[in-house]
Design an enzyme around this catalytic site. Structure first.
Site, PDB file in Angstrom:
ATOM      1  N   SER A 209      43.479  39.622  28.327  1.00  0.00           N
ATOM      2  CA  SER A 209      42.168  39.053  28.653  1.00  0.00           C
ATOM      3  C   SER A 209      41.136  40.170  28.707  1.00  0.00           C
ATOM      4  O   SER A 209      41.236  41.074  29.539  1.00  0.00           O
ATOM      5  CB  SER A 209      42.246  38.328  30.007  1.00  0.00           C
ATOM      6  N   HIS A 289      41.793  35.603  42.222  1.00  0.00           N
ATOM      7  CA  HIS A 289      41.149  35.072  41.024  1.00  0.00           C
ATOM      8  C   HIS A 289      39.967  34.175  41.376  1.00  0.00           C
ATOM      9  O   HIS A 289      38.980  34.126  40.631  1.00  0.00           O
ATOM     10  CB  HIS A 289      42.128  34.306  40.133  1.00  0.00           C
ATOM     11  N   HIS A 313      40.356  36.014  25.355  1.00  0.00           N
ATOM     12  CA  HIS A 313      41.753  36.206  25.740  1.00  0.00           C
ATOM     13  C   HIS A 313      42.679  35.651  24.666  1.00  0.00           C
ATOM     14  O   HIS A 313      42.277  34.885  23.803  1.00  0.00           O
ATOM     15  CB  HIS A 313      42.056  35.621  27.132  1.00  0.00           C
TER      16      HIS A 313
END
Length: 345
Positions: A209, A289, A313
């Protein structure tokens, strides 16, 4: 609007998407499109590990570039560096192919030259996935600058539907139409003299990513580097140091290197996960996250369409026979070595 799944890989769904058919994403995103004749891609991570300034590391990197220039070498490769949790310096070169036979012939020779030879003061490793394209997906915020495996694709899609919602990552993987892609088995270690090979398990997950802030102007660059990047780094460090408990075997947060070896204004996180479901749980609900997502949304809402930051990603859920992991003179927390619980000889 296109489906992220190419037409030749569409099949009647036994597992439904997370959004209705009339879902309209709030902003555009794009995916890589391979020629229909491409059935597999290969992504191979070649690593050099050392404790500091090591001339042998530079020699090894030159040697690797020479291997890439041989017949059958990769269609694209890039290089990045990071310092791992043990304080070791690592330079990782990731190479891509869209022809499995070409890779296999090349790798038979290159592997022995890379992890089959002792080098003073350094370790080397190679981590390879060779998935069928139905086990793989990509996503890009912009269609005009491919990165990673997308460079070997034929081109980019138009705007796709399956993004900007939790579950979009799974919905973009063609195999998800019919398969839950649940993991099976546990990683094992095989000792081949000084070389250590990890045999992982079915449906191991890889994500790369990336972030590219090279096009940003002064105010946007400052906003990214001051408000977003530190939060991203915090989350990447959590996965590196404590990710095993939530299904992340290993994580690297790396700065991409320019052709001359200097640091570029690009970075990416690359991590190995027990399953796609474990990666999804972290993305949807883990505090680290959630914090990254919040910082990114604040950044993008502040700048709107004028934002120049590029994001992408690639995610693969690999079958057991699509994986290869080998390490020589690397510390035991390197890559998939961190996942090993049983040892066989």
């Amino acid at each position: 609007m296109e489906s992220a799944i190419p037409a030749h890989l569409e099949t009647p769904r036994a597992r439904h998407k997370r959004v209705p058919d009339d879902y309209q994403p709030p902003y555009p995103s794009f995916v890589a499109r391979y020629k229909p004749s491409v059935s597999r891609v290969v992504m191979a991570y070649f690593g050099v590990q050392h404790g500091g300034a090591a001339p042998a590391a530079m020699e090894a990197l030159k040697e690797l570039a020479g291997l890439f220039a041989m017949d059958g070498g990769p269609s694209h490769w890039d290089r990045a560096s990071y310092r791992d949790q043990s304080g070791s310096e690592n330079v990782v070169t990731v190479a891509y192919w869209d022809d499995l036979a070409r890779f296999d012939t090349w790798f038979a020779q290159a592997r022995e030259m890379w992890t089959g030879r002792q080098r003073e003061g350094i370790g080397t490793f190679v981590e390879v996935l060779r998935p069928i394209v139905a086990r793989h997906e990509t996503l890009f915020s912009s269609p005009d600058r491919p990165e990673g495996v997308a460079v070997v694709a034929e081109g980019m899609s138009g705007e796709v539907q399956e993004h900007a919602y939790w579950g979009g990552m799974r919905d973009r993987i063609p195999l998800s139409q019919t398969d839950a892609m649940a993991p099976g088995g546990a990683p094992e270690l095989i000792c081949d003299g000084p070389r250590l090979r990890v045999v992982a398990h079915d449906n191991l997950c890889l994500i790369r990513s990336g972030q590219d802030w090279s096009d940003t102007e002064a105010s946007e660059r400052k906003l990214y580097l001051d408000d977003v990047e530190p939060v991203l780094r915090e989350g990447m460090d959590f996965l590196r140091d404590d990710g095993l408990a939530i299904g992340c075997y290993a994580n690297r947060y790396m700065q991409v290197l320019a052709a001359d070896g200097s640091a570029s204004e690009k970075s990416y996180g690359q991590s190995w996960w027990k399953s796609l479901a474990a990666l999804e749980r972290w993305a949807e609900s883990h505090p680290t996250h959630v914090k990254i997502f919040g910082a990114a949304m604040k950044y993008l809402s502040t700048l709107g369409p004028s934002a120049k930051l590029r994001l992408y990603h690639e995610v693969t859920v690999a079958a057991a026979d699509e994986q290869f992991f080998e390490y020589l003179n690397c510390h035991p927390k390197t890559g998939m070595l961190a996942a090993v619980e049983t040892v066989s000889t």
